[in-house]
Design an enzyme around this catalytic site. Sequence first.
Site, PDB file in Angstrom:
ATOM      1  N   ASN A  40       0.848  -1.182   0.000  1.00  0.00           N
ATOM      2  CA  ASN A  40       0.000   0.000   0.000  1.00  0.00           C
ATOM      3  C   ASN A  40       0.893   1.244   0.000  1.00  0.00           C
ATOM      4  O   ASN A  40       2.124   1.145   0.038  1.00  0.00           O
ATOM      5  CB  ASN A  40      -0.984  -0.009   1.176  1.00  0.00           C
ATOM      6  CG  ASN A  40      -0.296  -0.008   2.534  1.00  0.00           C
ATOM      7  OD1 ASN A  40       0.730   0.648   2.732  1.00  0.00           O
ATOM      8  ND2 ASN A  40      -0.864  -0.748   3.478  1.00  0.00           N
ATOM      9  N   ARG A  41       0.285   2.420  -0.078  1.00  0.00           N
ATOM     10  CA  ARG A  41       1.062   3.656  -0.211  1.00  0.00           C
ATOM     11  C   ARG A  41       2.065   3.829   0.934  1.00  0.00           C
ATOM     12  O   ARG A  41       3.248   4.111   0.695  1.00  0.00           O
ATOM     13  CB  ARG A  41       0.111   4.856  -0.241  1.00  0.00           C
ATOM     14  CG  ARG A  41       0.815   6.191  -0.498  1.00  0.00           C
ATOM     15  CD  ARG A  41      -0.067   7.356  -0.085  1.00  0.00           C
ATOM     16  NE  ARG A  41      -1.294   7.409  -0.844  1.00  0.00           N
ATOM     17  CZ  ARG A  41      -1.448   8.090  -1.985  1.00  0.00           C
ATOM     18  NH1 ARG A  41      -0.431   8.780  -2.480  1.00  0.00           N
ATOM     19  NH2 ARG A  41      -2.614   8.095  -2.603  1.00  0.00           N
ATOM     20  N   ILE A  42       1.610   3.643   2.168  1.00  0.00           N
ATOM     21  CA  ILE A  42       2.487   3.865   3.328  1.00  0.00           C
ATOM     22  C   ILE A  42       3.632   2.861   3.336  1.00  0.00           C
ATOM     23  O   ILE A  42       4.794   3.218   3.591  1.00  0.00           O
ATOM     24  CB  ILE A  42       1.669   3.781   4.635  1.00  0.00           C
ATOM     25  CG1 ILE A  42       0.667   4.939   4.701  1.00  0.00           C
ATOM     26  CG2 ILE A  42       2.587   3.808   5.855  1.00  0.00           C
ATOM     27  CD1 ILE A  42      -0.305   4.858   5.856  1.00  0.00           C
ATOM     28  N   GLU A  43       3.332   1.589   3.049  1.00  0.00           N
ATOM     29  CA  GLU A  43       4.380   0.561   3.026  1.00  0.00           C
ATOM     30  C   GLU A  43       5.438   0.881   1.985  1.00  0.00           C
ATOM     31  O   GLU A  43       6.644   0.750   2.245  1.00  0.00           O
ATOM     32  CB  GLU A  43       3.756  -0.810   2.736  1.00  0.00           C
ATOM     33  CG  GLU A  43       2.926  -1.363   3.887  1.00  0.00           C
ATOM     34  CD  GLU A  43       2.115  -2.591   3.506  1.00  0.00           C
ATOM     35  OE1 GLU A  43       1.752  -3.362   4.416  1.00  0.00           O
ATOM     36  OE2 GLU A  43       1.835  -2.782   2.297  1.00  0.00           O
ATOM     37  N   ASP A  62      -5.943  -8.588   1.767  1.00  0.00           N
ATOM     38  CA  ASP A  62      -6.000 -10.020   1.453  1.00  0.00           C
ATOM     39  C   ASP A  62      -6.936 -10.277   0.276  1.00  0.00           C
ATOM     40  O   ASP A  62      -6.653 -11.098  -0.603  1.00  0.00           O
ATOM     41  CB  ASP A  62      -6.493 -10.813   2.669  1.00  0.00           C
ATOM     42  CG  ASP A  62      -5.579 -10.677   3.868  1.00  0.00           C
ATOM     43  OD1 ASP A  62      -4.366 -10.480   3.667  1.00  0.00           O
ATOM     44  OD2 ASP A  62      -6.082 -10.760   5.000  1.00  0.00           O
TER      45      ASP A  62
END
Length: 463
Positions: free
Chosen positions: A191-194, A260
């Site tokens: 995701n964006r933050i990861e 998931d």
Amino acid sequence: MKQILVVGDLIADYYLWGRSERLSPEAPVPVLEVQRESKNLGGAANVANNLISLKAKVFLCGVVGDDLEGEHFINALKARNIDTSCILTDKTRCTTLKTRIIAQNQQIVRVDKEIKDPLNADLRKKLLDFFTEKIQEIDGVILSDYNKGVLDFELTQKMIALANKHHKLILCDPKGKDYSKYAHASLITPNRIELEHALHLKLDSHANLSKALQILKETYHIAMPLVTLSEQGIAFLEKGELVNCPTIAKEVYDVTGAGDTVIASLTLSLLESMSLKEACEFANAAAAVVVGKMGSALASLEEIALILNQTHPKILPLEKLLETLEHHQQKIVFTNGCFDILHKGHASYLQKAKALGDILIVGLNSDASVKRLKGDKRPIVSEKDRAFLLASLSCVDYVVVFEEDTPIKLIQALKPDILVKGADYLNKEIIGSEFAKETRLMEFEEGYSTSAIIERIKRTCND
């Protein structure tokens, strides 16, 4: 049916649902009055569960503790027809358990019980041996990394190398900041933050998004780099250009397990030879379904199709229809058919059926069902269009499409007050009549039939 091997961290999701209307006298904290409890499969098991919901065959590789939670977890997997032959027991750890406290449908706290230590050498070898044994017979692989100790760097890279050696699609849901762990995977789903944390790059512009995806492709050799952007959808590269696949607008109740769902639906759609853009659209639709439910929810193919087709609000999958009718007190009338090339005879029949009760539900044969019943040249009109036309009639309250040759499952589930069939069923067995309170036979309007219309068109064309 596609066969998919899922490897990763297994998590038991436990929910306490209730109401909180007062503070504890012992401390300034809310008191939950528990109304119900539920248990869900989480982590890699939720990925597997999503795949089962999408009609795939699933083999699951992971570790549970030697405890009661682990025993219950394996039983829950078996109940969902998930292959558990490579679920190993580690006597040195507990089964990872996440307990969520929900008050008035809002999560107020989560309590985690877990051990994140890497697996011992013996367990790692057993997982790799099973992976090596299965890789030739399966269609694709998902590595679901929750950073709980199962997928260390070495094991992850060995599995990716084996998948590539056998030309298998392998997708990874990454954790942590070192993405070299997932190098050479077919696709990863940060995701964006990861992705910002992994690349030390703020993804606040199209230019930086494109740069980040190029890094995944060129530095980590990810064949299909993409990033999930929450309410902004999914971004990926196509021929070096940034493409954004927007999300589908839907009220969000709970994002638990949405990642998931995304990786499960991406994997299955790519294995079905969809393009990356089509796969992202499918994944967005699946995510839109699950965020509209509480808990680690699942999306069925019927629910996804409903979102993708943006169909008439009267067209519902059976599960949703049953929810809608749960507390009704009205008389339900049910009839079914192919309704190919909707004509006056159909409309007249349905109007008379509706007059028998309060709610008229029409079971509609799917395209595949019509083809089996009437031959390869039918239907003339697609199920999507047939359903829309039926739903547009004021006398029809709901339309539900069924894949089987008969509507027996629908009738058994709905238990209508009145089952309506055509008068041509006189002295014939009427399937599902035992589940209805009453069965009525109704005359068709003379001179109208789909077959007659088709023949008339043929004669006109020949003339």
